[in-house]
Structure formats: structure tokens, C-alpha cells
Design a protein around this motif. Structure first.
Motif, PDB file in Angstrom:
ATOM      1  N   GLU A  83       0.725  -1.172  -0.054  1.00 52.87           N
ATOM      2  CA  GLU A  83      -0.260   0.039   0.109  1.00 52.87           C
ATOM      3  C   GLU A  83       0.917   1.189   0.144  1.00 52.87           C
ATOM      4  N   HIS A 273     -10.019   2.247  11.925  1.00 47.25           N
ATOM      5  CA  HIS A 273      -9.052   2.551  12.873  1.00 47.25           C
ATOM      6  C   HIS A 273      -7.893   1.671  13.213  1.00 47.25           C
ATOM      7  N   LEU A 379      -6.945  12.769   8.890  1.00 45.67           N
ATOM      8  CA  LEU A 379      -8.313  12.696   8.813  1.00 45.67           C
ATOM      9  C   LEU A 379      -9.017  13.746   9.533  1.00 45.67           C
ATOM     10  N   ILE A 384      -7.599  12.363   4.179  1.00 48.52           N
ATOM     11  CA  ILE A 384      -6.634  11.353   3.904  1.00 48.52           C
ATOM     12  C   ILE A 384      -6.087  11.375   2.166  1.00 48.52           C
TER      13      ILE A 384
HETATM   14  C1  MEV Z   1      -5.912   3.275   4.881  1.00 48.62           C
HETATM   15  O1  MEV Z   1      -4.988   2.106   4.832  1.00 48.62           O
HETATM   16  C2  MEV Z   1      -5.985   3.351   6.538  1.00 48.62           C
HETATM   17  C3  MEV Z   1      -7.110   4.654   7.130  1.00 48.62           C
HETATM   18  O2  MEV Z   1      -8.316   4.425   6.583  1.00 48.62           O
HETATM   19  C4  MEV Z   1      -6.900   4.185   8.540  1.00 48.62           C
HETATM   20  C5  MEV Z   1      -7.778   5.182   9.428  1.00 48.62           C
HETATM   21  O3  MEV Z   1      -8.791   5.630   8.642  1.00 48.62           O
HETATM   22  O4  MEV Z   1      -7.640   5.305  10.526  1.00 48.62           O
HETATM   23  C6  MEV Z   1      -6.395   5.617   6.543  1.00 48.62           C
END
Ligand code: MEV
Length: 436
Positions: A83, A273, A379, A384
Motif C-alpha cells: 500500500e 481505525h 483525517l 486522507i
Molecule cells: C488506510 O489504509 C488506513 C486508514 O483508513 C486508517 C484510518 O482511517 O484510520 C487511513
């Protein structure tokens, strides 16, 4: 549909031929399965033998998060992940916290558990009163296995008999606690449990014309709440200034707390999360040849320990101090498994200064907290997508097979533009049309 038997006896070439004949795999794509072989044939042999029915290697990128200050020691931490933006996020959080005292971590227990699940059709009170004697027979039978582990600092810690007959007729468990030193210990635990099952089956008191033991299964538990790490960051609230300048330090702390509170009360948010936490943990476990599924399964079960699935982090804002903590079970090893044989894992361990298991638990937890802190901070401020799409741009450029010149043009254009797949596609089209 015909089921092919004997596939496992095929050699690699035969397996690939089979796939060409029985799937949409073309001969030319099949040739590509050799492209990622290790140049050193000994190393390739180790990789091929790690699993069954090997047909090729599957490359994943490995990057490094530098500046991870954990308990006062600075680490460069290799991450293996598919990722984009995981490493950038962890790096940003690590740098931010290195300037504010770094990550702190402590290990709360290294105990793992295994169970022999069995039935016995006698009177529960008689097996209860016989258990002391039975336990000493079990200890004798496992002493060889245990003494080797004791030399390494682990061993069998406790053996309990649990009467579960009220929940399932005739059902009992041997509930066994282990310590496995620097090994994840699955083989040691399972070997001990199977030996204990043999003792139960062979015991004359438990097996006669009236009563019998039946072994249902003997297996370690991947739920390891007593093999746990707590990792945290803390600083005066006013020192939080600097993640970005959209919010004051106080506003940032309060909004951050709201986001963490939401992850604590809402399952849909809690899962995402926690997924962000595992972005970092899995990347370290992959790089160090550890079992990502065991840790994820245990972590998610731990997240449900109150009866509701919740975020794995906790926050406090008292006396002007921001303290943010991750607590979770991580049962991993730095010896055993593939840790000493995988050609890249060996290198990763050197980069990490050859940690023992507790230290690697701390590093993995810090990686998880770093990724989560970065995700939540983004966030509640910019969102993001801005950072994510910036990192994702290079994947898109590969997909559109851009030339080097086009790549520079696209990157320059999107430095100040919102990135989306459609916008990038249209811009590349525009460049190409203007040339033709
Ligand atoms: C993406 O890989 C992970 C997140 O969605 C984690 C989160 O929302 O805390 C950005």
C-alpha cells in the motif's frame, strides 16, 4: 469438473504447464513467473521450499521508516507493504514524535496458551480430584520437550483442567500456559499439547471399560492477551503544534480525542481505525518473516474484549498532557520459523540490530501507533486523500505506461491540483493529443 490429483508431485515446470493448459494463463505470461527468482540458486531453493506447489516468487516492495525513536533507541524499520502512503505516513509520524521524546513501549507478559480439547464420560468430580496425579504424568511426558525450551528461557508455565461439561456434554480442556523465549513457539506448543493428549489417551484411570477419553483437538491459541505490548507517545498539548497549521495545538488535541472516542464507540469506524494500526504492524511482521494472520486475529479479538469491538488505542488529555496509547497482544519470534533462513529476513534483522522478541514486539507496536497517529491526524485536518493520492500517483503513472518526460510533466502539473484517476487520465490524454 475433473479434480487433478498428484499435483503436489509435479515439479515447478509441470505445475506451470498445467496452469497454461487449464487456465487463461498464456505461455508468455507463464514465462514471467520466473522473472522474480532470486539470482542465487541456494536462496531460491530456500524460498521454493518454504511452501508447497511453488510456481514463482511474488515481489512486494520493502521500504524503510527511519527516525523511529523507541525507548530512547533510534531504529530504521523495514516495512514490506503493497500500500502506497503507509511508509510515508509512518515516517511523518515517527519524525514528529522523535522531536517530542519518541515512542515508549513496555511488554506486559510473554505468556502464550494452548489447549487440549477432549471429552471424558466419567464423573467430573473424579477427574478433578485425580488431576494432580495426572498433571505429574503430563509433566514427566513433556519434560524432554520442556527442558530444551527451559534452556532458552521459556517452558511450560501452568497446566489447568477446565470443566466445560455445563457448556458441552463431557467436554474438558487442558488449558496450558507457555513461554517460548524468542520463538513464536507454535511448534513447541503444539508438540507439547499433542504429547499431553497422548498421556490422556493412555491413562488407565481415565480409560477403562466404563470411561474413555476422546481427544477432539490439541492446538495453540492465537489469542494471546497475556503476551502483550503497550506503546505510547506523550507531550505537552502545546507541543502538538506542527503536524499541520490548520488547527491550533489545543484544537488538534481536542479533535484528535473526538476521533479516538468515535473509534471506541462505533464499530464501523473502529475497524478502519484498527486497520490503520495493522498497516504498520503487518508491514513489520512481513519484513521480519512473522505470521501476520495470528497477530491480526489476536488483535481484533482483543479489540472486542469488552463485549464490543472497539479501537485499540486510548487517549488522555489531562494536566495539559497529550498521551496516546496502543495496547495489543503481539506474539512473534526472532528465531525459528523462517526468521533465520529467509534471505531477506536475515538482512532485515540486521537493519533492526537483531532484536529479541520483546524488542521486536515494541518496534511492531510503534509502527502500528505511528501509522494510526498519522492517519487520524490527516483525517481530522487535510483529509486522507490529498497525501494518499499523491503517493498513489506513481502507481497510476505505471498503469498509463507514461514516458519519463510525461511523468515529469504530470507530477509538476499535479503538485497543486487535486489528484484523481480521471483527472490524471485526462491530463495524460491532453499531453499526448498536444504532441500528435
Ligand atoms: C488506510 O489504509 C488506513 C486508514 O483508513 C486508517 C484510518 O482511517 O484510520 C487511513
Amino acid at each position: 469438473m475433473s479434480v487433478k490429483s498428484g499435483f503436489s508431485k509435479f515439479n515447478r515446470k509441470q505445475r506451470i504447464e498445467y496452469l497454461v493448459n487449464h487456465s487463461e494463463l498464456s505461455e508468455s505470461d507463464a514465462l514471467g513467473l520466473n522473472d522474480f527468482d532470486a539470482p542465487n540458486s541456494d536462496q531460491q531453493h530456500v524460498i521454493s521450499e518454504m511452501i508447497e506447489n511453488h510456481i514463482g516468487n511474488f515481489p512486494l516492495p520493502m521500504g524503510v521508516v527511519s527516525n523511529m525513536l523507541i525507548n530512547g533507541h533510534s531504529f530504521s524499520v523495514p516495512f514490506v507493504t503493497e500500500e502506497s502512503s503507509v511508509i510515508a505516513a509512518a515516517s511523518k509520524a515517527s519524525k514528529f514524535w522523535a522531536e517530542r521524546g519518541g515512542f515508549k513501549a513496555k511488554i506486559e507478559g510473554l505468556t502464550k496458551k494452548g489447549q487440549v480439547h477432549f471429552t471424558w464420560n466419567g464423573n467430573p468430580s473424579s477427574i478433578g480430584s485425580y488431576f494432580k496425579e495426572l498433571k505429574s504424568k503430563i509433566n514427566d511426558a513433556t519434560s524432554d520437550l520442556a527442558s530444551k525450551m527451559e534452556q532458552r528461557g521459556g517452558g511450560i508455565k501452568e497446566i489447568k483442567l477446565l470443566d466445560k461439561t455445563a457448556e458441552l456434554p463431557n467436554y474438558y480442556q487442558l488449558d496450558v500456559s507457555f513461554e517460548t523465549a524468542n520463538a513464536m513457539g507454535a511448534n513447541f506448543i503444539n508438540s507439547c499439547l499433542e504429547k499431553m493428549a497422548e498421556v490422556l489417551l493412555a491413562d488407565k484411570e481415565l480409560n477403562n471399560e466404563k470411561y474413555q477419553v476422546e481427544i477432539i483437538m490439541s492446538i495453540l491459541s492465537n489469542y494471546t492477551p497475556d503476551c502483550k505490548v503497550i506503546c505510547w507517545v506523550e507531550c505537552p498539548i502545546e507541543k502538538l503544534q506542527g503536524w499541520n497549521n490548520e488547527l491550533t495545538a489545543n484544537e488538534f488535541a481536542l479533535k484528535f480525542k473526538q476521533a479516538v472516542d468515535i473509534a471506541n464507540l462505533d464499530i464501523s469506524r473502529a475497524v478502519t481505525h484498527n486497520k490503520g494500526i495493522f498497516n504498520g504492524i503487518d508491514a513489520v511482521l512481513m519484513a521480519t518473516g512473522n505470521d501476520t494472520r495470528a497477530t491480526a486475529a489476536s488483535g481484533h479479538a482483543f479489540a472486542s474484549r469488552s463485549g464490543q469491538y472497539r479501537g485499540l488505542t486510548a487517549i488522555s488529555l489531562s494536566d495539559g498532557l497529550f498521551k496516546y496509547q496502543l495496547e495489543l497482544p503481539i506474539a512473534i519470534g526472532t528465531v525459528g520459523g523462517i526468521t533465520k533462513i529467509h534471505p531477506v529476513v536475515k538482512t532485515v534483522m540486521s537493519v533492526l540490530n537483531n532484536p529479541d522478541a520483546p524488542r521486536l514486539m515494541s518496534i511492531a507496536a510503534a509502527a502500528g501507533l505511528a501509522n494510526n497517529f498519522a492517519a487520524v491526524s490527516s483525517l481530522i485536518t487535510t483529509g486522507i486523500q490529498k497525501g494518499h493520492m499523491k503517493m498513489h500517483l506513481s502507481n497510476m503513472l505505471h498503469e498509463f505506461k507514461v514516458t519519463e518526460a510525461e511523468k515529469h510533466q504530470v507530477i509538476a502539473h499535479f503538485a497543486n491540483e487535486t489528484i484523481s484517476f480521471k483527472a490524471v487520465e485526462e491530463y495524460i490524454q491532453l499531453i499526448r493529443n498536444s504532441k500528435s
